[in-house]
Design a protein around this motif. Sequence first.
Motif, PDB file in Angstrom:
ATOM      1  N   UNK A  27     -45.687 -63.692  40.633  1.00 48.39           N
ATOM      2  CA  UNK A  27     -46.640 -64.702  40.531  1.00 48.39           C
ATOM      3  C   UNK A  27     -45.996 -66.064  40.879  1.00 48.39           C
ATOM      4  N   UNK A  28     -46.729 -66.984  40.854  1.00 46.83           N
ATOM      5  CA  UNK A  28     -46.410 -68.517  41.275  1.00 46.83           C
ATOM      6  C   UNK A  28     -47.384 -69.301  40.264  1.00 46.83           C
ATOM      7  N   UNK A  29     -46.962 -70.173  39.569  1.00 38.98           N
ATOM      8  CA  UNK A  29     -47.474 -70.966  38.656  1.00 38.98           C
ATOM      9  C   UNK A  29     -47.498 -72.615  39.107  1.00 38.98           C
ATOM     10  N   UNK A  30     -46.664 -73.007  40.036  1.00 38.78           N
ATOM     11  CA  UNK A  30     -46.768 -74.167  40.575  1.00 38.78           C
ATOM     12  C   UNK A  30     -45.884 -74.041  41.887  1.00 38.78           C
ATOM     13  N   UNK A  31     -46.536 -74.426  42.980  1.00 38.21           N
ATOM     14  CA  UNK A  31     -45.941 -74.206  44.156  1.00 38.21           C
ATOM     15  C   UNK A  31     -46.860 -75.009  45.480  1.00 38.21           C
ATOM     16  N   UNK A  32     -46.130 -75.340  46.414  1.00 34.01           N
ATOM     17  CA  UNK A  32     -46.921 -75.532  47.716  1.00 34.01           C
ATOM     18  C   UNK A  32     -46.724 -74.829  48.824  1.00 34.01           C
ATOM     19  N   UNK A  75     -50.836 -78.919  41.920  1.00 32.39           N
ATOM     20  CA  UNK A  75     -51.670 -79.898  41.353  1.00 32.39           C
ATOM     21  C   UNK A  75     -52.563 -79.238  40.288  1.00 32.39           C
ATOM     22  N   UNK A  76     -52.373 -77.993  39.802  1.00 28.47           N
ATOM     23  CA  UNK A  76     -53.360 -77.391  38.824  1.00 28.47           C
ATOM     24  C   UNK A  76     -52.630 -76.855  37.515  1.00 28.47           C
ATOM     25  N   UNK A  77     -51.584 -77.598  37.003  1.00 27.28           N
ATOM     26  CA  UNK A  77     -50.872 -77.506  35.796  1.00 27.28           C
ATOM     27  C   UNK A  77     -52.000 -77.094  34.688  1.00 27.28           C
ATOM     28  N   UNK A  78     -52.891 -77.925  34.475  1.00 31.11           N
ATOM     29  CA  UNK A  78     -53.613 -77.580  33.412  1.00 31.11           C
ATOM     30  C   UNK A  78     -54.600 -76.407  33.390  1.00 31.11           C
ATOM     31  N   UNK A  79     -55.057 -75.992  34.617  1.00 28.49           N
ATOM     32  CA  UNK A  79     -55.712 -74.838  34.727  1.00 28.49           C
ATOM     33  C   UNK A  79     -54.944 -73.454  34.658  1.00 28.49           C
ATOM     34  N   UNK A 301     -52.370 -69.776  45.903  1.00 32.49           N
ATOM     35  CA  UNK A 301     -53.249 -70.672  46.259  1.00 32.49           C
ATOM     36  C   UNK A 301     -54.189 -71.203  44.961  1.00 32.49           C
ATOM     37  N   UNK A 302     -54.992 -72.203  45.350  1.00 32.29           N
ATOM     38  CA  UNK A 302     -55.909 -72.547  44.260  1.00 32.29           C
ATOM     39  C   UNK A 302     -57.085 -71.752  44.033  1.00 32.29           C
ATOM     40  N   UNK A 303     -57.522 -71.081  45.199  1.00 37.75           N
ATOM     41  CA  UNK A 303     -58.800 -70.413  45.092  1.00 37.75           C
ATOM     42  C   UNK A 303     -58.623 -69.234  44.509  1.00 37.75           C
ATOM     43  N   UNK A 304     -57.518 -68.504  44.035  1.00 42.84           N
ATOM     44  CA  UNK A 304     -57.520 -67.330  43.173  1.00 42.84           C
ATOM     45  C   UNK A 304     -57.538 -67.743  41.741  1.00 42.84           C
ATOM     46  N   UNK A 305     -57.343 -69.070  41.254  1.00 45.82           N
ATOM     47  CA  UNK A 305     -57.561 -69.304  39.666  1.00 45.82           C
ATOM     48  C   UNK A 305     -59.255 -69.230  39.587  1.00 45.82           C
TER      49      UNK A 305
END
Length: 349
Positions: A27-32, A75-79, A301-305
């Motif tokens: 998994x990735x929790x924070x990346x670009x 950019x989505x650490x809280x989510x 990527x963001x859209x999978x959150x």
Amino acid sequence: MPEQSGKVQTVLGLIEPDQLGRTMTHEHLTMTFECSHVPPASGDEGLAAAPIEMKHLHWLQQNPYSHHENLLLNQEIEAVKEELLCYRKAGGGSIVENTTTGITRNLPVLRQLAKETGVHIIAGAGYYVDVTHSDETRKMTVEKLTDIIVNEILHGADGTDIRCGVIGEIGTSWPITESEKKVLRATAHAQTQLGCPVIIHPGRNKAAPGEAIRILQEAGGDISKTVMSHLDRSIYDPRELLEFAKMGSYLEYDLFGTEVLNYQFNLDVDMLSDSQRVQTLAFLIREGYEDRILIAHDIHTKHRLTKYGGHGFSHILKNIVPKMLSRGITQNQVDKILIENPKQWLTFK
Ligand SMILES: CC(=O)NCCS(=O)(=O)O
């Protein structure tokens, strides 16, 4: 013998292998992921630049790599924190966060997330694919690369004292570049010194997983302690899959939740659906590989959150496990895949 021997190394320190619990191994929790941007199709430029909105969700799900903002998971650490709390509630214990140099690894954020959520997080050492290698990295010898990787595990990475617990995901392209071959050899040498787990990202070709394993093997790597990622988009033919499985690595299906008509990175590929992934796991179990299977979502990527209408980090626990059980995979086999196999892999020799 290093102090890691017989333990698992998380971003908060060493733990006993039995503490891991159910583990997502990729998994990735924070990346670009800007390195993998795909230009939008002609006429879709407006969609690619628009904010993420419900009415564009289907387009985004089918074209995730054409939307710049979608590639900024950092950019989505809280989510992500909310997701990890849900993951724990759903019975999750640990996550392997295999963001490596080149895609914006952020160890202080991983440590903060581990502290705030109680999820064990294991961070990745080493380098992503060639397009992200710096000129400095390209010029390094195998010995220098080995020293850096060993140091990331024994002392800490990116100028912190936070230690990685696995090497990888080590990025390879297809064909594997000279710089990537050096990193693979350094990975094998570091693994020989440390007895640590390794995880490989293969290039997008059916020959790529085998070639990466051969390079590691020739450099002395321990293939039985190595994971081959992304088999969902790499090897489809059952006979070719069994040929690869014989090489002895862990076999990882780590794109659970990804259901796309066109796989943007390789239009020749018909990406497996989740149902087909479960069928493939059942096939590998029948063929005797239940000790070698690992699974995950590889959220990058963001859209999978869930915040963006995606499946989130609990999809496997909430939806895929019941499906596995309904398709003849036993609870004991599910536990092997989610608990026992990750534990065996992640424990330092
Ligand atoms: C972050 C990452 O490498 N994800 C893999 C995406 S791929 O489509 O399986 O190559």
